[in-house]
Design a protein around this motif. Structure first.
Motif: not given
Length: 167
Positions: A83-84, A86-87, A90, A93
């Motif tokens: 998730y890090a 993607y954040d 977005p 990645h």
């Protein structure tokens, strides 16, 4: 005084010594799966290599590689996973499906990111059973990629602690 070796069931967040984790690990096309005796961790298999240290370092999914057996093999020494990643990015990645050899080339990065989800700040001896569906040429590469000794930083915490006399 000898280091105390413990299993995750009787470890605590201030643990000293060596923590042994026996786990299964699968770097899948869509997600990373990690199962040990005390937890199951699953997050998307996204990767973002960092050219610089983020201003706000996440406690989970951010790894800085400081020293170890993979130092000369890694293309980047800090990265975000799951998730890090993607954040942080977005749209661009990296994903495991982007490259046929990514299950080998990204495997150590994602595995170390999984360990950032553990609250323990001890040296960790990790014994894993890694999943690889396309054995053949990738099998030896995966074993080589995951084997070794590594000193990393998770969200500002160096693991294993540098005060360890074996460094």
């Amino acid at each position: 005084m000898t280091d105390l070796a413990v299993n995750t069931e009787n470890a605590n967040t201030g643990q000293k010594g060596t923590l042994m984790i026996v786990a299964g690990y699968d770097l899948g096309n869509s997600s990373i799966k990690f199962v040990s005796s005390d937890r199951q961790i699953r997050f998307p298999s996204y990767l973002e290599n960092c050219y610089y240290r983020p201003t706000e370092t996440p406690t989970e999914g951010y790894v800085e590689y400081l020293e170890g057996d993979a130092l000369t093999k890694l293309d980047y020494k800090q990265w975000l996973s799951g998730y890090a990643a993607y954040d942080a990015n977005p749209k661009n990645h990296l994903r495991v499906t982007d490259d046929a050899t990514a299950k080998v080339s990204q495997s150590l990065k994602h595995l170390l990111a999984v360990l950032s989800y553990y609250p323990y700040k001890a040296s960790i001896e990790l014994v894993i059973c890694a999943s690889l569906h396309e054995r053949g040429d990738l099998e030896n590469g995966l074993i080589e990629a995951l084997t070794g000794r590594h000193v990393v930083k998770f969200g500002g915490e160096v693991l294993p602690p540098r005060s360890n006399p074996s460094f």
